[in-house]
Design a protein around this motif. Sequence first.
Motif, PDB file in Angstrom:
ATOM      1  N   LEU A  98      -4.311  -4.676  -4.652  1.00  0.00           N
ATOM      2  CA  LEU A  98      -3.875  -5.103  -5.985  1.00  0.00           C
ATOM      3  C   LEU A  98      -2.409  -4.737  -6.213  1.00  0.00           C
ATOM      4  N   ILE A  99      -2.056  -3.488  -5.878  1.00  0.00           N
ATOM      5  CA  ILE A  99      -0.668  -3.049  -6.056  1.00  0.00           C
ATOM      6  C   ILE A  99       0.261  -3.825  -5.118  1.00  0.00           C
ATOM      7  N   CYS A 100      -0.188  -4.065  -3.887  1.00  0.00           N
ATOM      8  CA  CYS A 100       0.612  -4.825  -2.929  1.00  0.00           C
ATOM      9  C   CYS A 100       0.900  -6.227  -3.466  1.00  0.00           C
ATOM     10  N   PHE A 101      -0.106  -6.858  -4.052  1.00  0.00           N
ATOM     11  CA  PHE A 101       0.072  -8.194  -4.627  1.00  0.00           C
ATOM     12  C   PHE A 101       1.065  -8.172  -5.781  1.00  0.00           C
ATOM     13  N   VAL A 102       0.904  -7.210  -6.678  1.00  0.00           N
ATOM     14  CA  VAL A 102       1.751  -7.158  -7.876  1.00  0.00           C
ATOM     15  C   VAL A 102       3.207  -6.895  -7.514  1.00  0.00           C
ATOM     16  N   ILE A 103       3.460  -5.917  -6.644  1.00  0.00           N
ATOM     17  CA  ILE A 103       4.855  -5.591  -6.354  1.00  0.00           C
ATOM     18  C   ILE A 103       5.493  -6.625  -5.422  1.00  0.00           C
ATOM     19  N   PHE A 128       5.092   6.965   1.507  1.00  0.00           N
ATOM     20  CA  PHE A 128       3.681   7.202   1.182  1.00  0.00           C
ATOM     21  C   PHE A 128       2.781   6.541   2.215  1.00  0.00           C
ATOM     22  N   SER A 129       1.569   7.057   2.322  1.00  0.00           N
ATOM     23  CA  SER A 129       0.516   6.423   3.115  1.00  0.00           C
ATOM     24  C   SER A 129      -0.640   6.102   2.187  1.00  0.00           C
ATOM     25  N   TRP A 130      -1.198   4.899   2.350  1.00  0.00           N
ATOM     26  CA  TRP A 130      -2.226   4.415   1.431  1.00  0.00           C
ATOM     27  C   TRP A 130      -3.547   4.220   2.162  1.00  0.00           C
ATOM     28  N   ASP A 131      -4.633   4.414   1.438  1.00  0.00           N
ATOM     29  CA  ASP A 131      -5.934   3.965   1.923  1.00  0.00           C
ATOM     30  C   ASP A 131      -6.044   2.471   1.651  1.00  0.00           C
ATOM     31  N   PHE A 132      -6.602   1.734   2.588  1.00  0.00           N
ATOM     32  CA  PHE A 132      -6.698   0.280   2.427  1.00  0.00           C
ATOM     33  C   PHE A 132      -7.917  -0.069   1.569  1.00  0.00           C
ATOM     34  N   ASN A 133      -7.779   0.188   0.269  1.00  0.00           N
ATOM     35  CA  ASN A 133      -8.860  -0.132  -0.668  1.00  0.00           C
ATOM     36  C   ASN A 133      -8.386  -1.198  -1.651  1.00  0.00           C
ATOM     37  N   ILE A 134      -9.216  -1.473  -2.637  1.00  0.00           N
ATOM     38  CA  ILE A 134      -8.916  -2.540  -3.588  1.00  0.00           C
ATOM     39  C   ILE A 134      -7.625  -2.285  -4.344  1.00  0.00           C
ATOM     40  N   TRP A 135      -7.327  -1.009  -4.642  1.00  0.00           N
ATOM     41  CA  TRP A 135      -6.103  -0.679  -5.379  1.00  0.00           C
ATOM     42  C   TRP A 135      -4.864  -0.928  -4.529  1.00  0.00           C
ATOM     43  N   TYR A 136      -4.996  -0.648  -3.238  1.00  0.00           N
ATOM     44  CA  TYR A 136      -3.890  -0.927  -2.321  1.00  0.00           C
ATOM     45  C   TYR A 136      -3.526  -2.408  -2.363  1.00  0.00           C
TER      46      TYR A 136
END
Length: 303
Positions: free
Chosen positions: A89-94, A79-87
């Motif tokens: 947040l998900i990066c931190f959690v996983i 996958f490719s992600w936009d570098f936004n707040i959700w990116y």
Amino acid sequence: MDYFLGEDGLENVYTWAIPLHAIVIFAEMIYSHFSEAKLYNGKDVATSIYLALLNFGLDLVMKVFAMGVMFFFYNHRLFSWDFNIWYWLICFVITDFAYYILHYVDHHSRAFWAVHITHHNSEYFNLTTGFRSPVLQPLYRYLYFSPLAFLGFNPWHIMVVYALGQVYGTWVHTQTVKSMGILEYILVTPSHHRVHHACNIKYLDRNMGMCLIIWDKIFGTFEKEDPNVPVKFGIYPKMPDNNPDTVLLYEWRKIWKDMKQPGLKMSDRLGYLFNSPGWRHDGTGKTVRQYQKEYAEKQKRSA
């Protein structure tokens, strides 16, 4: 943002964290002295610094290779992600979840426990204990984060998030904070981490998370600090001495002694290397789960 999220972001996090840690540690030392809490021991602090420096040196040596492996997966990402707040947040959690898995394996496979035991062998529990690093962990840690790169998270971002988690994880190594209120339900707190560093049977292999306590609650490894069971820090049995080579090689020497017993099958030799600590080929050993099962049955009979 580029200061923390670029290729030098990891070093920049530590550049800011080191003086901050020094101030907080100095404050805890002052508290320990004037309250006569005896939280610190000079030789113990020196051992923690020694292990931290060894870990840092190996981390530098492994950096190019480790990041190369992670970027290999990132270049073939799903996958490719936009570098936004959700990116973020998900990066931190996983990333926190990946650390939970790493930490769980470190406690349940003897070879990895031989690496991780250096973080647990101190009978003191203070902020410098957070620097008492598993020296050899940089040899394999990146393997747990590579799947995150394969999912499309930039390896530099993964390691920056991990570094920030480590900063927080250092601060929970303290006896001066008794409770964090409602945050006890969400975060790994000093109370939770005191349990993790205990050698009481009730507390063994509990509270594996670094930032979020939810993984322990989901996977059944959570244990609350019990005022009726005071925490006893360190490992059991105790090491024969606190010499640097003993601290670093203690469990490896025991593994080698077990593996070179005459007449063992290859599967048994590998069992001594990778099975749970306490396992023995002749059934005479006890793992943590067996000790805790006996403990639970004893508590039930007492009740």
